[in-house]
Design a protein around this motif. Structure first.
Motif, short mmCIF file in Angstrom:
data_model
loop_
_atom_site.label_atom_id
_atom_site.label_comp_id
_atom_site.label_asym_id
_atom_site.label_seq_id
_atom_site.Cartn_x
_atom_site.Cartn_y
_atom_site.Cartn_z
N THR A 1 6.70 7.56 0.67
CA THR A 1 7.47 8.76 0.40
C THR A 1 6.52 9.93 0.23
OG1 THR A 1 9.22 7.49 -0.70
CG2 THR A 1 9.15 9.85 -1.11
N VAL A 2 6.72 10.95 1.03
CA VAL A 2 5.87 12.13 1.01
C VAL A 2 6.72 13.31 0.54
CG1 VAL A 2 4.28 13.59 2.27
CG2 VAL A 2 4.57 11.19 2.92
N SER A 3 6.43 13.80 -0.62
CA SER A 3 7.23 14.85 -1.20
C SER A 3 6.39 15.68 -2.16
CB SER A 3 8.43 14.27 -1.95
OG SER A 3 9.19 15.28 -2.59
N SER A 4 6.67 16.97 -2.19
CA SER A 4 6.01 17.85 -3.13
C SER A 4 6.80 17.99 -4.42
CB SER A 4 5.81 19.23 -2.50
OG SER A 4 7.05 19.81 -2.14
N LEU B 1 -2.84 7.63 2.46
CA LEU B 1 -2.52 6.28 2.03
C LEU B 1 -3.11 5.29 3.03
CD1 LEU B 1 1.25 6.38 0.95
CD2 LEU B 1 -0.70 5.90 -0.55
N ARG B 2 -3.41 4.11 2.56
CA ARG B 2 -3.86 3.03 3.42
C ARG B 2 -2.92 1.85 3.24
NH1 ARG B 2 -8.40 1.20 6.19
NH2 ARG B 2 -8.87 -1.04 6.03
N LEU B 3 -2.23 1.51 4.30
CA LEU B 3 -1.32 0.39 4.28
C LEU B 3 -2.03 -0.87 4.76
CD1 LEU B 3 1.90 1.98 5.83
CD2 LEU B 3 1.08 2.05 3.46
N SER B 4 -1.65 -1.99 4.18
CA SER B 4 -2.20 -3.27 4.57
C SER B 4 -1.09 -4.23 4.95
CB SER B 4 -3.02 -3.88 3.42
OG SER B 4 -4.12 -3.06 3.08
N CYS B 5 -1.40 -5.11 5.85
CA CYS B 5 -0.47 -6.14 6.29
C CYS B 5 -1.21 -7.45 6.35
CB CYS B 5 0.11 -5.78 7.66
SG CYS B 5 1.02 -7.11 8.47
N SER B 6 -0.70 -8.43 5.66
CA SER B 6 -1.29 -9.76 5.66
C SER B 6 -0.47 -10.68 6.55
CB SER B 6 -1.37 -10.32 4.25
OG SER B 6 -1.78 -11.68 4.27
N ALA B 7 -1.16 -11.34 7.46
CA ALA B 7 -0.53 -12.34 8.30
C ALA B 7 -1.22 -13.68 8.09
CB ALA B 7 -0.60 -11.94 9.77
N SER B 8 -1.57 -13.94 6.86
CA SER B 8 -2.38 -15.11 6.54
C SER B 8 -1.70 -16.44 6.84
CB SER B 8 -2.80 -15.08 5.07
OG SER B 8 -1.68 -15.09 4.21
N ARG B 9 -0.39 -16.44 6.93
CA ARG B 9 0.33 -17.68 7.22
C ARG B 9 0.29 -18.04 8.70
NH1 ARG B 9 6.11 -17.82 4.46
NH2 ARG B 9 5.92 -19.98 5.24
N ILE B 10 -0.15 -17.13 9.51
CA ILE B 10 -0.23 -17.37 10.95
C ILE B 10 -1.65 -17.81 11.29
CG2 ILE B 10 -0.02 -16.34 13.23
CD1 ILE B 10 1.97 -14.37 12.08
N ILE B 11 -1.77 -18.86 12.08
CA ILE B 11 -3.09 -19.32 12.43
C ILE B 11 -3.79 -18.28 13.30
CG2 ILE B 11 -2.43 -21.74 12.22
CD1 ILE B 11 -2.40 -21.92 15.25
N GLY C 1 0.77 -1.23 0.00
CA GLY C 1 0.00 0.00 0.00
C GLY C 1 0.80 1.28 0.00
N GLY C 2 2.11 1.19 0.12
CA GLY C 2 2.92 2.38 0.12
C GLY C 2 3.02 3.00 -1.26
N GLY C 3 3.64 4.16 -1.31
CA GLY C 3 3.80 4.84 -2.57
C GLY C 3 4.30 6.25 -2.37
N LEU C 4 4.31 6.99 -3.46
CA LEU C 4 4.74 8.39 -3.46
C LEU C 4 3.52 9.28 -3.46
CD1 LEU C 4 6.88 10.63 -3.77
CD2 LEU C 4 6.76 10.25 -6.24
N VAL C 5 3.42 10.14 -2.47
CA VAL C 5 2.29 11.05 -2.37
C VAL C 5 2.79 12.44 -2.01
CG1 VAL C 5 0.64 9.27 -1.70
CG2 VAL C 5 1.89 10.53 0.06
N GLN C 6 1.94 13.42 -2.23
CA GLN C 6 2.25 14.79 -1.86
C GLN C 6 1.79 15.07 -0.44
OE1 GLN C 6 0.32 17.10 -4.95
NE2 GLN C 6 2.19 17.10 -6.17
N THR D 1 7.96 10.10 5.75
CA THR D 1 8.67 9.30 4.77
C THR D 1 9.51 8.24 5.47
OG1 THR D 1 8.76 11.08 3.13
CG2 THR D 1 10.41 9.34 2.95
N ALA D 2 9.23 6.99 5.16
CA ALA D 2 9.88 5.88 5.84
C ALA D 2 9.43 4.58 5.22
CB ALA D 2 9.53 5.88 7.34
N ALA D 3 10.14 3.52 5.57
CA ALA D 3 9.67 2.18 5.28
C ALA D 3 8.80 1.73 6.44
CB ALA D 3 10.84 1.23 5.09
N TYR D 4 7.63 1.24 6.13
CA TYR D 4 6.67 0.84 7.15
C TYR D 4 6.55 -0.68 7.22
CZ TYR D 4 5.15 5.63 7.81
OH TYR D 4 5.12 6.98 8.11
#
Length: 120
Positions: A117-120, A18-28, A8-13, A93-96
């Motif tokens: 990444t948040v940049s104008s 943004l909406r980030l998603s995390c899948s933990a489908s491999r965990i019961i 869900g990450g990306g470059l925005v102003q 701006t970071a890795a999430y």
């Protein structure tokens, strides 16, 4: 073992969302539901920091820097975690990453993360 997959990450102003998603489908489900889950971020040259966390049921917690702008949620049935980010700022701006909130967190438990990444 890869337990979490972030997306869900990306470059925005500045000011955008943004909406980030995390899948933990491999965990019961029973294991997923036993942990407080959190979103972490790693700014350039910095260690990962916890920005938001949420228990199975209860009150979410946020770092001061994101309060009022970020909302964490979880879908326990789908073993997914989300981070709705609004009014993004260049300082976001970071890795999430998503992971459990646990002092005994293992270094090999981290996924690839998703870059914001948040940049104008």
């Amino acid at each position: 073992q890869v337990r979490f997959v972030e997306s869900g990450g990306g470059l925005v102003q500045p000011g955008e969302s943004l909406r980030l998603s995390c899948s933990a489908s491999r965990i019961i489900t029973s294991v997923f539901n036993s942990y407080i889950m959190g979103w972490y971020r790693r700014l350039p040259g910095k260690q990962r920091e916890l920005v938001a966390s949420i228990p199975l049921r209860g009150t979410a917690n946020y770092a001061d820097s994101v309060k009022g702008r970020f909302t964490i949620s979880r879908d326990n049935a789908r073993k997914s975690l989300y981070l709705q980010m609004t009014d993004l700022k260049p300082g976001d701006t970071a890795a999430y990453y998503c992971n459990v909130v646990d002092p005994g967190l293992r270094e090999d438990s981290w996924g690839q993360g998703t870059q914001v990444t948040v940049s104008s």
